[in-house]
Design an enzyme around this catalytic site. Sequence first.
Site, mmCIF file in Angstrom:
data_model
loop_
_atom_site.group_PDB
_atom_site.id
_atom_site.type_symbol
_atom_site.label_atom_id
_atom_site.label_comp_id
_atom_site.label_asym_id
_atom_site.label_seq_id
_atom_site.Cartn_x
_atom_site.Cartn_y
_atom_site.Cartn_z
ATOM 1 N N SER A 238 0.815 -1.210 0.000
ATOM 2 C CA SER A 238 0.000 0.000 0.000
ATOM 3 C C SER A 238 0.852 1.265 0.000
ATOM 4 O O SER A 238 1.536 1.559 -0.967
ATOM 5 C CB SER A 238 -0.954 -0.047 1.201
ATOM 6 O OG SER A 238 -1.938 0.946 1.120
ATOM 7 N N ASP A 249 9.855 5.359 -10.277
ATOM 8 C CA ASP A 249 9.299 5.832 -11.557
ATOM 9 C C ASP A 249 9.834 7.200 -11.974
ATOM 10 O O ASP A 249 9.780 7.552 -13.150
ATOM 11 C CB ASP A 249 7.771 5.895 -11.473
ATOM 12 C CG ASP A 249 7.131 4.528 -11.621
ATOM 13 O OD1 ASP A 249 7.851 3.524 -11.456
ATOM 14 O OD2 ASP A 249 5.930 4.454 -11.904
ATOM 15 N N LYS A 263 -0.667 -4.209 -3.204
ATOM 16 C CA LYS A 263 -1.960 -3.636 -2.812
ATOM 17 C C LYS A 263 -2.075 -2.234 -3.403
ATOM 18 O O LYS A 263 -1.410 -1.304 -2.960
ATOM 19 C CB LYS A 263 -2.101 -3.563 -1.290
ATOM 20 C CG LYS A 263 -3.446 -2.961 -0.849
ATOM 21 C CD LYS A 263 -3.518 -2.798 0.660
ATOM 22 C CE LYS A 263 -4.860 -2.208 1.097
ATOM 23 N NZ LYS A 263 -5.063 -0.826 0.626
#
Length: 473
Positions: A238, A249, A263
């Site tokens: 999460s 990224d 998740k």
Amino acid sequence: QEEIVEDAIVSMLQELDPHSIYISKDEVKRMNEPLQGAFEGIGIQFNIMKDTLMVVATIPGGPSEKLGIMAGDRIIEVDGKDIAGIGLKNTDVRDMLRGKKGTEVDITVQRGSSSKPLHFTITRDEIPLYSVDVSYMLNPSTGYIKINRFSKTTHQEFTEAVKKLKQNSLEKVVIDLRGNSGGFLNAATSIADEFLKEGELIVYTKGRNAPKQEIHASSRGICQDLDVAVLVDEWSASASEILAGAIQDNDRGFVVGRRSFGKGLVQEQIKLSDGSALRLTVARYYTPTGRCIQKPYEDGRDQYYNDINERFKHGEFFNADSIEFADSLKYKTPKGDIVFGGGGIMPDYFVPVDTSYHSPFFSKVTNEGLIYNFAFKFADLHRSELNSFDEPSGIDQYLERNSIYNQFLDYVFDQGISKDISGTEHSRKVINARLKAYIARNIMDNEGFYPIIRKVDETLGKAVNLMEKGIKS
């Protein structure tokens, strides 16, 4: 009728997704406490040893510390009732010692070899729950920050840790998110914001009935001058995956460890009139490259939570090549690195589970809890000597001089472990490190544990080596 209604609600929510749940009114406070960053009680860490309630540590600034309650004290009575030898459980202790701020509880403790019990009346207060376990310098330029969950106070704790480390020529930082199952979304995005340039995308969410919402970095970041590595494992989930994904990224740093849980669903808590609550999934979150890292759950809740066991069976914990991603799950970072969606954050640098030290002896002493039990007893018996050290290195050296591993062998053989069992030398390095770390934790809490256990932490060692080579992403 109330029980039937609750069971019906639970069953209906199970048909939606694995993370939409019903929380009864009795469970709401207990489940919210770790995320609120505080609870109300007397402020101790405890353990139950041989049916006796032992104080492991007092929380700094809490009511127990202020009254002089000490690590090693045995609590034998609470509000006049004898609690020794009655089959205590952790939940029993919490029920007895926690309570509303301002209320009082009477306890009686036995301290050391003193024949006279000590009596205390403690006024309960708000006790902080820290989400940053520890922060310290790994070497002259690299710091380490361990985050156990993302609560309301996590961002503040993190920035305070960074400021403290920056007083020691901090140039690089390792953020350890292993075992961190998540928490508040904004706690993770606020920490990511400290590393990213103004305008860079941190995460976005969208749902069937929820419009797309993007969260971008501001210009406030206090970590923009630091190199960063993030540690994850199969239990990082999460909010942990949001932070790791934002760093990865944006080509801001690198991720080390094993594939995270997967998740990617956003829950909203809805209070009900009777004090209970629903946590309903309202959207999915996506990393800056567009990855949804939520793993599939179409085969049902049981299969969803059994996924970790399946990964183990398929060899994923030991070999990165055992993980296969479809081409449709490939995404590119701004500088052209390939990252994958479809189930967790795949680290840039894989570190397998270390089984090199496994042996019948290691399994036996671990499964029976003998390493922890010995460490607690040793710390309790030698507390005055161990308290004389200001640094974990002092405790480490003291234990080495006193041949702690040989003392441990004598202890386990007295407990009935066969002297012929194989692996006493094969597993020596890891057991020795764990013994020292657990003993240090009983004296100095996490500030003692982590600097010692790092000696056998392969994932942390990999991250530090990469940073020393000048690798930044």
